[in-house]
Design a protein around this motif. Structure first.
Motif, PDB file in Angstrom:
ATOM      1  N   GLY A 172      38.426  51.899  50.555  1.00 24.32           N
ATOM      2  CA  GLY A 172      39.687  51.449  49.973  1.00 24.32           C
ATOM      3  C   GLY A 172      40.768  51.422  51.030  1.00 24.32           C
ATOM      4  O   GLY A 172      40.499  51.359  52.229  1.00 24.32           O
ATOM      5  N   GLY A 173      42.005  51.432  50.604  1.00 26.16           N
ATOM      6  CA  GLY A 173      43.131  51.411  51.541  1.00 26.16           C
ATOM      7  C   GLY A 173      43.892  50.113  51.480  1.00 26.16           C
ATOM      8  O   GLY A 173      45.094  50.088  51.229  1.00 26.16           O
ATOM      9  N   ALA A 174      43.213  48.994  51.697  1.00 23.45           N
ATOM     10  CA  ALA A 174      43.831  47.672  51.551  1.00 23.45           C
ATOM     11  C   ALA A 174      43.789  47.264  50.082  1.00 23.45           C
ATOM     12  O   ALA A 174      43.032  47.813  49.282  1.00 23.45           O
ATOM     13  N   THR A 175      44.611  46.274  49.733  1.00 25.84           N
ATOM     14  CA  THR A 175      44.666  45.775  48.355  1.00 25.84           C
ATOM     15  C   THR A 175      44.594  44.253  48.353  1.00 25.84           C
ATOM     16  O   THR A 175      45.334  43.600  49.093  1.00 25.84           O
ATOM     17  N   VAL A 176      43.714  43.711  47.516  1.00 25.99           N
ATOM     18  CA  VAL A 176      43.585  42.256  47.372  1.00 25.99           C
ATOM     19  C   VAL A 176      43.730  41.929  45.894  1.00 25.99           C
ATOM     20  O   VAL A 176      42.890  42.326  45.071  1.00 25.99           O
ATOM     21  N   ARG A 177      44.811  41.224  45.544  1.00 24.85           N
ATOM     22  CA  ARG A 177      45.052  40.816  44.159  1.00 24.85           C
ATOM     23  C   ARG A 177      45.075  39.297  44.094  1.00 24.85           C
ATOM     24  O   ARG A 177      45.839  38.648  44.823  1.00 24.85           O
ATOM     25  N   VAL A 178      44.266  38.740  43.199  1.00 25.64           N
ATOM     26  CA  VAL A 178      44.133  37.285  43.084  1.00 25.64           C
ATOM     27  C   VAL A 178      44.166  36.907  41.608  1.00 25.64           C
ATOM     28  O   VAL A 178      43.491  37.540  40.780  1.00 25.64           O
ATOM     29  N   LYS A 179      44.937  35.866  41.294  1.00 18.80           N
ATOM     30  CA  LYS A 179      45.017  35.391  39.910  1.00 18.80           C
ATOM     31  C   LYS A 179      45.023  33.868  39.908  1.00 18.80           C
ATOM     32  O   LYS A 179      45.762  33.233  40.668  1.00 18.80           O
TER      33      LYS A 179
END
Length: 289
Positions: A271-278
């Protein structure tokens, strides 16, 4: 017949007389700013190792206004032509390599090479092709955008209404917004990416910084992400009407008992990074290279 030929020759001579070649040169700050404006035609800017700015322009149809002046660390070049009467100016401008650029055109293509300072490029109708080493901002209403970076460590901001966008070797901070056009992005390392597209596909390839954050939204278009190297991230993916393909393993699930909708939430690595896609109408693909 002789009369017709004479009239035709008069018009040809008048057209030839209207064509003009302009050359100007002035000392310039090696790390100053160069501001360029052109209504119609073409703008080519080349960085060189001299502390001066040089203008060479071929003006067809005459210029309503021609400015070439230095104001302290800033050099201003403006050519205004009556494009409704077919007038246009093809400009070649040589500037110190360390210059910052501000270019504004209405109906003219832009090409930039070897300029290492910040760039702010705006066009109403025309393609933009540039090489960047530092922070840049590009806005177009209609025209393709092509950017060749050098692994820059500054903000990259691009806004396009209509036209494809290709960005190579940029980063680590990216803001992209398009209405109609495909996006193709290649970055060695991403720390922050904010992406919004109304109608267009996205191809995004990059390595993720340990605390990277990617936020991407699309109305109509498929979004494809390919991550380089080790991936340590939390993923939050949601589509209203589109599939989710994930080569990391976890499978998406239906987000609604009745009606369309898919969602996928999982953690890869530490983890650590964040990827949000919509997306509204379009699929999402996640993979590792």
């Amino acid at each position: 017949m002789k009369h017709v030929l004479c009239v035709a020759m008069m018009f040809l001579c008048a057209g030839a007389a209207a064509a003009e070649t302009v050359e100007r040169r002035s000392p310039a700050d090696p790390n100053g700013e160069v501001e360029i404006g052109n209504i119609a035609g073409r703008v080519e800017v080349v960085g060189w190792d001299r502390a001066e700015v040089e203008l060479q322009a071929d003006i067809a149809g005459g210029a309503d206004e021609l400015r070439f002046e230095r104001r302290g660390a800033r050099t201003v070049i403006q050519i205004r032509t009556n494009r409704h009467h077919g007038a246009a100016a093809d400009m070649t401008v040589r500037v110190p390599q360390g210059s910052s650029l501000m270019i504004n055109t209405v109906s003219a293509d832009q090409q930039v090479e070897g300029v290492r300072g910040r760039q702010r490029l705006q066009s109403v109708s025309g393609a933009i092709d540039t090489e960047v080493f530092d922070e840049f901002e590009i806005e177009t209403a209609s025209g393709e955008i092509s950017v060749r970076g050098h692994g820059g460590q500054a903000l990259a901001r691009v806004t396009s209404v209509s036209g494809d966008v290709r960005l190579d070797d940029i980063g680590p901070d990216v803001e992209l917004s398009t209405v109609s056009g495909d996006l193709n992005v290649r970055a060695k390392r991403i720390e922050r990416a904010r992406i919004n597209t109304t109608n267009g596909d996205l191809d995004f390839t990059a390595a993720l910084a340990p605390d990277a954050r990617i936020d991407a939204e699309a109305i109509n278009g498929d979004l494809r992400f390919e991550f380089l190297g080790a991936v340590n991230a939390e993923f939050d993916i949601e589509t209203f009407n589109g599939d989710i393909d994930n080569c990391f393993g976890p499978e998406p699930r239906r987000s609604r008992d009745f009606g369309p909708g898919n969602e996928l939430r999982f953690e890869e690595g530490k983890g650590g990074a964040t990827v949000r896609v919509k997306t509204l109408n379009g699929g999402v693909e996640l993979c590792k290279k």
